[in-house]
Design a protein around this motif. Structure first.
Motif, PDB file in Angstrom:
ATOM      1  N   TYR A  39       0.836  -1.209   0.000  1.00 53.71           N
ATOM      2  CA  TYR A  39       0.000   0.000   0.000  1.00 53.71           C
ATOM      3  C   TYR A  39       0.868   1.255   0.000  1.00 53.71           C
ATOM      4  CZ  TYR A  39      -3.007   3.501   2.385  1.00 53.71           C
ATOM      5  OH  TYR A  39      -3.686   4.639   2.754  1.00 53.71           O
ATOM      6  N   ARG A 213      -2.630   7.195   8.862  1.00 53.23           N
ATOM      7  CA  ARG A 213      -2.996   6.535   7.598  1.00 53.23           C
ATOM      8  C   ARG A 213      -2.673   5.041   7.673  1.00 53.23           C
ATOM      9  NH1 ARG A 213      -6.720   8.887   5.421  1.00 53.23           N
ATOM     10  NH2 ARG A 213      -6.552   7.287   3.844  1.00 53.23           N
ATOM     11  N   TYR A 216      -5.149   3.348   9.996  1.00 49.28           N
ATOM     12  CA  TYR A 216      -6.486   3.262   9.396  1.00 49.28           C
ATOM     13  C   TYR A 216      -6.523   2.144   8.349  1.00 49.28           C
ATOM     14  CZ  TYR A 216     -10.878   4.652   7.274  1.00 49.28           C
ATOM     15  OH  TYR A 216     -12.152   4.637   6.787  1.00 49.28           O
ATOM     16  N   TYR A 217      -5.467   2.082   7.537  1.00 48.29           N
ATOM     17  CA  TYR A 217      -5.392   1.024   6.517  1.00 48.29           C
ATOM     18  C   TYR A 217      -5.399  -0.356   7.191  1.00 48.29           C
ATOM     19  CZ  TYR A 217      -3.429  -1.948   2.861  1.00 48.29           C
ATOM     20  OH  TYR A 217      -3.222  -2.973   1.962  1.00 48.29           O
ATOM     21  N   ASN A 220      -8.620  -1.758   8.460  1.00 50.31           N
ATOM     22  CA  ASN A 220      -9.623  -2.133   7.458  1.00 50.31           C
ATOM     23  C   ASN A 220      -9.377  -3.491   6.807  1.00 50.31           C
ATOM     24  OD1 ASN A 220     -11.643  -0.051   7.287  1.00 50.31           O
ATOM     25  ND2 ASN A 220      -9.943   1.310   6.776  1.00 50.31           N
ATOM     26  N   GLU A 354      -7.034   6.365  -3.813  1.00 51.58           N
ATOM     27  CA  GLU A 354      -6.714   5.848  -2.470  1.00 51.58           C
ATOM     28  C   GLU A 354      -7.975   5.480  -1.672  1.00 51.58           C
ATOM     29  OE1 GLU A 354      -5.214   5.910   1.726  1.00 51.58           O
ATOM     30  OE2 GLU A 354      -6.498   7.430   0.840  1.00 51.58           O
ATOM     31  N   MET A 358      -9.002   1.747  -0.148  1.00 54.48           N
ATOM     32  CA  MET A 358      -9.380   1.572   1.259  1.00 54.48           C
ATOM     33  C   MET A 358     -10.740   0.859   1.334  1.00 54.48           C
ATOM     34  SD  MET A 358      -7.769   2.368   3.977  1.00 54.48           S
ATOM     35  CE  MET A 358      -6.850   3.881   4.110  1.00 54.48           C
ATOM     36  N   GLU A 359     -11.674   1.294   0.515  1.00 50.59           N
ATOM     37  CA  GLU A 359     -13.013   0.711   0.529  1.00 50.59           C
ATOM     38  C   GLU A 359     -12.961  -0.737   0.014  1.00 50.59           C
ATOM     39  OE1 GLU A 359     -15.163   2.428   2.114  1.00 50.59           O
ATOM     40  OE2 GLU A 359     -16.757   0.957   1.805  1.00 50.59           O
ATOM     41  N   GLU A 361     -10.484  -2.781   0.375  1.00 51.22           N
ATOM     42  CA  GLU A 361      -9.928  -3.622   1.435  1.00 51.22           C
ATOM     43  C   GLU A 361     -11.006  -3.990   2.455  1.00 51.22           C
ATOM     44  OE1 GLU A 361      -7.392  -5.317   1.562  1.00 51.22           O
ATOM     45  OE2 GLU A 361      -5.968  -4.410   0.185  1.00 51.22           O
ATOM     46  N   ARG A 362     -11.930  -3.051   2.711  1.00 52.93           N
ATOM     47  CA  ARG A 362     -12.984  -3.313   3.703  1.00 52.93           C
ATOM     48  C   ARG A 362     -14.055  -4.251   3.168  1.00 52.93           C
ATOM     49  NH1 ARG A 362     -14.517   0.819   7.135  1.00 52.93           N
ATOM     50  NH2 ARG A 362     -16.649   0.753   6.370  1.00 52.93           N
TER      51      ARG A 362
END
Ligand SMILES: Nc1ncnc2c1ncn2[C@@H]1O[C@H](COP(=O)(O)OP(=O)(O)OP(=O)(O)O)[C@@H](O)[C@H]1O
Length: 447
Positions: A39, A213, A216-217, A220, A354, A358-359, A361-362
């Motif tokens: 990432y 960051r 947060y990553y 998730n 980005e 992130m979305e 990965e979730r």
């Protein structure tokens, strides 16, 4: 010298972070480390992982469980030497411009964590501890079977014996393992504790933007099985003319692809479980998604719109070369960084993607219908393509790409609709309207 910035716009001139993994074996530390590195690298933040196990293997290639017993002095000495070598290499790497170094090891005692913290602090490097805790016995055994029995530590050995030995190795670590701040005396540390793959997380003393960051990553991430499907829109009227950008309708063959897509998706999903579909806000991707089953949720993202070609929007490559010859050449020389006048570069596209990553990965199963440059950037994230390679990756029209994340990498499959389309791939220096990528450029194994 101008300050260095990167994909999330952070000035990293003075930031250096050591991410120290913590946890018993088979808790996904290497998994988390390699994802974080991928990432950050994708976002142009120089990062590297230092895996202490790899250093230890030079001295003790195939140790049995008792090597990890704390009463085994020889084992202790070799493991300590491996940790020292990894940390020394990391410090050298930081001196050469590294920004986020990840120390992938168990770091399971308070003493070992303090040792790393002291060295890093003396070198003005921030430290975040990232612990993965997991007490789900079934998951631990599945992890052992999934990745440990095939580790170089057990090469050539019977998988069942290897799994048993690995279980014993874990027991040796359990004797001395202290979870972060378990005794309340590590409260000053910056840390993230992930319990049972994110069911619960504890965040302690996170300080700056880059740290948050990363945290947060990592919060998730999940490991439920899933795939991500990528498709370009069907062939458009501007594709036929060899013009870039615009907001054209689908060609006749593009329409045919849109009608065939549900069948292609069904074939590659292998069941009728529904996908969530993300398109861009441009007509050609929305039209391509139009025949997908009604029970698929669909969402339009502005962030998935094609790279903005600015003043060159709607032109052929020949027209660009004639009108803006210097730009045309500059783009070929550094396609990742070249920004169209009034438009975007690949680097800009990565920045706006980005939140999509992130979305992703979730989420679980997602089908993305987007555009050539955008798909190249998403593909680069999953497949670790470099900035030199990614803008040239051939992403043919009328082809569905299925990406399935595995423990330490991503599996790719492609499904061709067998509906003819022009090629929009362009080789360096070329102004051809439709040029076929040479066969060796074809990355995908096709179904
Ligand atoms: N947060 C997590 N908790 C438990 N398992 C996880 C987690 N994240 C990933 N995994 C799983 O862990 C497995 C990978 O284990 P990995 O090699 O990363 O363990 P490790 O903790 O680095 O072990 P070792 O200390 O032996 O190197 C994968 O199968 C992955 O699905």
């Amino acid at each position: 010298m101008a300050p260095r910035t990167n994909g999330i716009g952070v000035q990293v001139e003075n930031t250096r972070i050591c991410v120290v993994m913590v946890g018993l074996p088979a808790r996904g530390k290497s998994f988390i480390a390699q994802k974080a590195q991928r990432y950050l690298t994708w976002l142009s933040i120089p990062s590297a992982t230092f895996n202490v196990g790899n250093y230890r293997r030079t001295d003790a290639p195939q140790p049995s469980a008792d090597f990890f017993d704390t009463n085994n002095q020889e084992g202790e000495r070799k493991r300590r030497a491996a940790a020292e070598a990894a940390v020394a290499d990391m410090l050298r790497w930081f001196k050469k411009g590294g920004v986020v170094g990840i120390l992938d090891a168990t770091n399971s005692t308070k003493e070992r964590r303090k040792w790393v913290l002291d060295i890093m602090t003396q070198n003005n490097i921030e430290v975040i501890f990232v612990e993965s805790r997991c007490d789900d016995e079934n998951l631990i055994m599945a992890n052992i079977r999934d990745v440990k029995t095939t580790s170089p530590d057990y090469q050539g050995q019977d998988p069942e014996t290897a799994a048993l030995d690995f279980r014993n190795r874990i027991r040796n670590y359990e004797k001395v393992y202290k979870s972060l701040n378990e005794d309340g005396d590590e409260d000053d540390l910056t840390f993230l504790k992930i319990m049972n793959v994110g069911k619960q997380v504890i965040i302690n003393r996170i300080r700056d933007y880059l740290q948050s960051r990363i945290v947060y990553y990592l919060m998730n991430l999940h490991i439920r099985p899933r795939s991500v499907w990528l498709s370009r829109h069907g062939e458009s009227m501007l594709n036929l003319e060899g013009r870039i950008g615009g907001d054209a309708e689908l060609s006749h063959r593009g329409e045919e692809y849109a009608r065939k897509l549900p069948e292609l998706v069904l074939e590659s999903v292998g069941s009728d479980r529904p996908l969530t579909v993300w398109t861009s806000t441009l007509k050609r991707t929305i039209a391509t998604a139009r025949h997908l089953p009604k029970h698929y949720n669909q969402l339009q993202w502005k962030a998935l719109d094609e790279l903005d070609a600015g003043v060159c929007d709607g032109m052929t490559y020949q027209e660009i070369a004639d009108l803006y010859p210097d730009d045309f050449q500059a783009r070929d020389e550094d396609k990742y960084n070249y920004r169209y006048r009034g438009g975007e570069s690949y680097r800009d596209v990565v920045i706006r993607l980005e939140p999509i990553i992130m979305e992703l990965e979730r989420s679980e199963d997602i089908l993305i219908i987007s555009h050539q440059a955008v798909i190249r950037c998403i593909y680069a994230y999953f497949m670790q393509k470099t900035q030199e390679e990614s803008p040239w990756v051939p992403v043919p029209l009328h082809t569905l790409i299925k990406l399935t994340p595995r423990a330490y990498g991503t599996e790719v499959q492609t499904y061709k609709a067998n509906i003819q389309a022009v090629s929009t791939w362009r080789g360096k220096g070329s102004t051809a309207k439709h040029e076929d990528p040479s066969p060796e450029k074809s990355l995908f194994q096709t179904h």
